[in-house]
Each structure stands twice: as C-alpha cells, then as structure tokens.
Write a protein that holds these residues in place. Structure first.
Motif, PDB file in Angstrom:
ATOM      1  N   TRP A   1       0.823  -1.210   0.000  1.00 47.48           N
ATOM      2  CA  TRP A   1       0.000   0.000   0.000  1.00 47.48           C
ATOM      3  C   TRP A   1       0.857   1.260   0.000  1.00 47.48           C
ATOM      4  O   TRP A   1       0.453   2.295  -0.547  1.00 47.48           O
ATOM      5  N   ILE A   2       2.045   1.187   0.602  1.00 49.11           N
ATOM      6  CA  ILE A   2       2.956   2.339   0.553  1.00 49.11           C
ATOM      7  C   ILE A   2       3.409   2.573  -0.879  1.00 49.11           C
ATOM      8  O   ILE A   2       3.430   3.716  -1.368  1.00 49.11           O
ATOM      9  N   SER A   3       3.780   1.479  -1.583  1.00 45.93           N
ATOM     10  CA  SER A   3       4.188   1.608  -2.985  1.00 45.93           C
ATOM     11  C   SER A   3       3.050   2.164  -3.834  1.00 45.93           C
ATOM     12  O   SER A   3       3.266   2.998  -4.722  1.00 45.93           O
ATOM     13  N   THR A   4       1.838   1.700  -3.572  1.00 44.72           N
ATOM     14  CA  THR A   4       0.680   2.186  -4.312  1.00 44.72           C
ATOM     15  C   THR A   4       0.466   3.680  -4.082  1.00 44.72           C
ATOM     16  O   THR A   4       0.232   4.445  -5.024  1.00 44.72           O
ATOM     17  N   ALA A   5       0.543   4.102  -2.823  1.00 47.91           N
ATOM     18  CA  ALA A   5       0.339   5.521  -2.506  1.00 47.91           C
ATOM     19  C   ALA A   5       1.389   6.394  -3.189  1.00 47.91           C
ATOM     20  O   ALA A   5       1.056   7.430  -3.788  1.00 47.91           O
ATOM     21  N   VAL A   6       2.639   5.967  -3.113  1.00 49.14           N
ATOM     22  CA  VAL A   6       3.702   6.739  -3.766  1.00 49.14           C
ATOM     23  C   VAL A   6       3.488   6.771  -5.273  1.00 49.14           C
ATOM     24  O   VAL A   6       3.649   7.811  -5.928  1.00 49.14           O
ATOM     25  N   GLY A   7       3.097   5.625  -5.861  1.00 47.49           N
ATOM     26  CA  GLY A   7       2.875   5.570  -7.300  1.00 47.49           C
ATOM     27  C   GLY A   7       1.794   6.521  -7.772  1.00 47.49           C
ATOM     28  O   GLY A   7       1.961   7.256  -8.757  1.00 47.49           O
ATOM     29  N   PHE A   8       0.654   6.526  -7.063  1.00 49.56           N
ATOM     30  CA  PHE A   8      -0.408   7.472  -7.412  1.00 49.56           C
ATOM     31  C   PHE A   8       0.069   8.910  -7.222  1.00 49.56           C
ATOM     32  O   PHE A   8      -0.231   9.792  -8.042  1.00 49.56           O
ATOM     33  N   GLY A   9       0.804   9.149  -6.148  1.00 49.24           N
ATOM     34  CA  GLY A   9       1.302  10.497  -5.899  1.00 49.24           C
ATOM     35  C   GLY A   9       2.238  10.979  -6.987  1.00 49.24           C
ATOM     36  O   GLY A   9       2.165  12.137  -7.426  1.00 49.24           O
ATOM     37  N   VAL A  10       3.121  10.097  -7.447  1.00 48.53           N
ATOM     38  CA  VAL A  10       4.055  10.459  -8.518  1.00 48.53           C
ATOM     39  C   VAL A  10       3.290  10.833  -9.789  1.00 48.53           C
ATOM     40  O   VAL A  10       3.614  11.824 -10.458  1.00 48.53           O
ATOM     41  N   ALA A  11       2.258  10.036 -10.114  1.00 48.63           N
ATOM     42  CA  ALA A  11       1.469  10.337 -11.320  1.00 48.63           C
ATOM     43  C   ALA A  11       0.776  11.695 -11.187  1.00 48.63           C
ATOM     44  O   ALA A  11       0.779  12.510 -12.131  1.00 48.63           O
TER      45      ALA A  11
END
Length: 403
Positions: free
Chosen positions: A339-349
């Motif tokens: 979920w941390i990776s997911t949050a960072v990924g959405f944030g980067v986009a």
C-alpha cells in the motif's frame, strides 16, 4: 557506520536474496523513462509517450496491493513467477506494437498489462528481512539498507536507461529492463529457504488499508509521491530554462544522493526516540528542506539545495516502513507494505501531471511551490493523525536523542 550493515550479511541466505532483489527491482527506475524515450522517438509525441508511461504506473499502483495480498496468501514464489512471466510477455508485446506501428490503443492495452503484472519486489525483500530478523534492532538497519539500495537504483537507473536508449538502440533500455526483471525476480523466487511462511489466518483477515495507521501513512506517502513526481519533472524544465538541460540528470541525482547518504547514516544509529516521533520530525525536515528551492536561479546552487532537500527522504521512508511492520499483522505484511508503494505511485502520477501543467503556466521556479505545498500537506496529515501511529513498542520507548 559500515559495521551494522556488514552484520546483516551474516544472516544465512541474506546475500542471495538481497542481490537478486536488487537486480530484480533495478528496472523500477528504468521502465517509465525507457517507455517515454522509445514512444516519443517513434511517434514524435511526448504527450502520447507520457500517457502510456502513466498508464503503466497507474496500473502498477492499482495492482500492487492485490499482488501483495496474493503473496501473503500463497507465498512469494507461487505468485511472483507467474506474474513476472506475464509482465515480461506484456513488455515484449509493447515493444512489438511500437516496432510495427500498431494502433495507439494497443500500446495502452499492453501498458496496462505491463504495469498490472509488475510486482513490488522491494516489499517482498523487506518481508524477508522481517521474517528473518523479527523485531530486533537489526531490522531497522535492514530497512535502512534497502532504502539506500532504492536510492542507488534511482541514481543509476535513469542514467543507464538514457544511455542505452540514446546511444545503443531505441529498444535497448526496455530490453535490459526485461532481462533484469526476469532474471532478478526468478532468482529471488527460487531462494525458498528465506521465504516467509504462509500463515493460514491471513486468508481470513481484512485488508491492511482498513487499519487507521496504515490509511494515514498511505495518505502521507501519497502527498510525498506528489513531491517526487513534480520535482522530477520541474527540475528538468528548470535546467532547460537555464540553458543546461544536459545537467538535469545530475540535479535529480543530487536529491537521490542526499537521501542515500542520510539513509546510510540513519540505519547505523541506535534510536531511543519513538518511531512515530521520528516519522513526524522527518516530515518536518523534509518540508523545510524544500523551501529554499523556490528562491534559487543557479543550477550549481540548485544541485546543493536538492542534495540537502534529499537528506530527509530516506529516514522518513525507512520509518514509514517500520511503522507498517509494527501496525500490520504478520499474515498481511506484504500487502501492507504494498500500500505504501501504491500511494507513492499514485502520488508520482499526480505530481508529474500537476507539475507539468504548472510549469507550462507559471515557469519552473514558480512551479516548485506545488512541491512545497504537497510536502506541507504531508506534514499536516502526519501531525494531525500521529496518534494513529502509536505502536506497543513505541509507547515504551524513551523520547531522547539517538545514541
């Protein structure tokens, strides 16, 4: 400072899965850039290239918690091998579609499968460390080491992808990405001796995102991801505005280098202050470090400022993963970290999209204000909900400086 890290590799099997995990996740900093360089060169459109790259990133962000949950339920090897083979097949399909001038929709469809079948190998590596070390002091050092490894990847990966694509062949960056992903992930999966055991109670448990502390951390890392995505894009524009586009890579390497150095230092310390207080202080320093970049108009000064801004990144990420490890039940640990990776990924986009629009509208230097606002938002969320980050261990720790 090296001593604590050297001791990690006395753990049986550690060297093997660390090396395989490093090779397998090296492409995480190469994939998006290699896609952009290839598609933009073939189509002449950065908009199309960026949209396909964003599709890959968003598909990964959506699928990462699901693949993490499957790993927790069935084991790393049984899930990673089929997924990496699907990922490799989809990546080959993407390259073939690009080479043979397939319709644009075919590139987007293959991009969905490329991202959806990608795995958060960093979470799998950290789950192995957690299994092998429990909640000993060495786990803090192990998580710090993995954060430093991530920064090395983000320093070297983009430069390698750019060199391969522009100096060797348009497809070379994606081919190396494909080979490293397959070789590293399969080699990692075959090392069954260090694989965390499957715990049957995980199948009956809910999702970690329903844990208030994990939800809070995900929101914080969403805001931090927006900082990362916007700073990357705006910094390239900043370098171009100052007639030094060629040094954009060096500027981005500066912030990653600052994070790498602080990660090495942070992991070698033995802390008495609680995890949640370390996390909040890291967020505050992170935001404070970004403030000066709005006022800088020289690339050399910017390089130094970005290095200083990066100093708070690794300690904050390391502590965030440590909090997830404390907050999430063992059977759901991989999904919790995903979920941390997911949050960072959405944030980067989000950050890349907003940073690009603001740069076009107001110029690069002014667009950095968005990055600072996102960092301040991360601080506000973290401070406002910090009581949700209490853990049994942190409640008994003395709030005194590191020793």
């Amino acid at each position: 400072m090296v001593g604590p890290y050297r001791e990690l590799f006395d753990v049986p099997g550690a060297r093997g899965f660390v090396i395989a995990g490093f090779v397998g996740r090296l492409p995480m900093s190469m994939l998006g850039l290699s896609v952009v360089l290839l598609i933009s060169a073939l189509t002449g459109s950065y908009a199309t290239a960026g949209a396909i790259s964003a599709t890959v990133a968003i598909a990964f962000a959506v699928a990462a918690p699901l693949s993490g949950r499957l790993v927790d339920r069935f084991g790393q090897a049984r899930v990673l091998v089929p997924l990496v083979l699907l990922h490799g097949t989809a990546l080959i399909a993407l390259m073939l579609c690009a080479a043979y001038d397939a319709p644009i929709w075919a590139l987007f469809v293959s991009g969905v499968f490329v991202g959806g079948a990608a795995t958060s190998l960093g979470s799998m590596v950290r789950a192995r460390w957690s299994h092998l070390l429990g909640r000993s002091a060495r786990l803090h050092t192990a998580f710090s080491f993995e954060s430093v490894a991530d920064e090395v990847i983000f320093v070297a990966g983009p430069a390698l992808a750019t060199a391969l694509t522009t100096m060797v062949n348009l497809y070379a960056g994606l081919i190396v990405t494909l080979v490293a992903t397959l070789a590293g992930t399969i080699a990692f999966s075959l090392q069954r001796g260090t694989e965390p055991p499957v715990r049957e109670d995980g199948a009956r448990s809910g999702s970690p995102i329903t844990i208030p502390g994990v939800a809070l951390l995900s929101c914080v890392f969403l805001a931090m991801g927006a900082v990362f995505g916007s700073v990357d894009l705006i910094t390239v524009a900043f370098a171009e505005d100052h007639g030094a586009k060629a040094v954009a890579g060096l500027l981005l390497a500066s912030i990653a280098s600052g994070s790498m150095v602080s990660g090495l230092w942070y992991g070698a310390q033995r802390w008495r202050i609680s995890l949640r207080h370390r996390f909040i202080r890291g967020l505050v320093v992170f935001a404070a470090g970004l403030a000066p970049i709005l006022l800088i108009a020289d690339t050399r000064v910017m390089a130094a400022a970005l290095f200083l801004a990066g100093l708070a990144i690794s300690p904050t990420i390391i502590t965030g993963y440590a909090l997830v490890e404390r907050l999430v039940p063992g059977p759901l640990l991989t999904e919790g970290m995903s979920w941390i990776s997911t949050a960072v990924g959405f944030g980067v986009a989000i950050g890349a999209w907003a940073g690009g629009r603001l740069t076009d509208a107001f110029g690069a230097s002014n667009a950095y204000a968005f990055s600072l606002l996102c960092a301040l938002l991360a601080v506000a969320i973290g401070v406002g909900g910090n009581t949700l980050l209490r853990t049994p261990e942190s409640g008994s720790e003395a709030h005194s400086p590191a020793t």
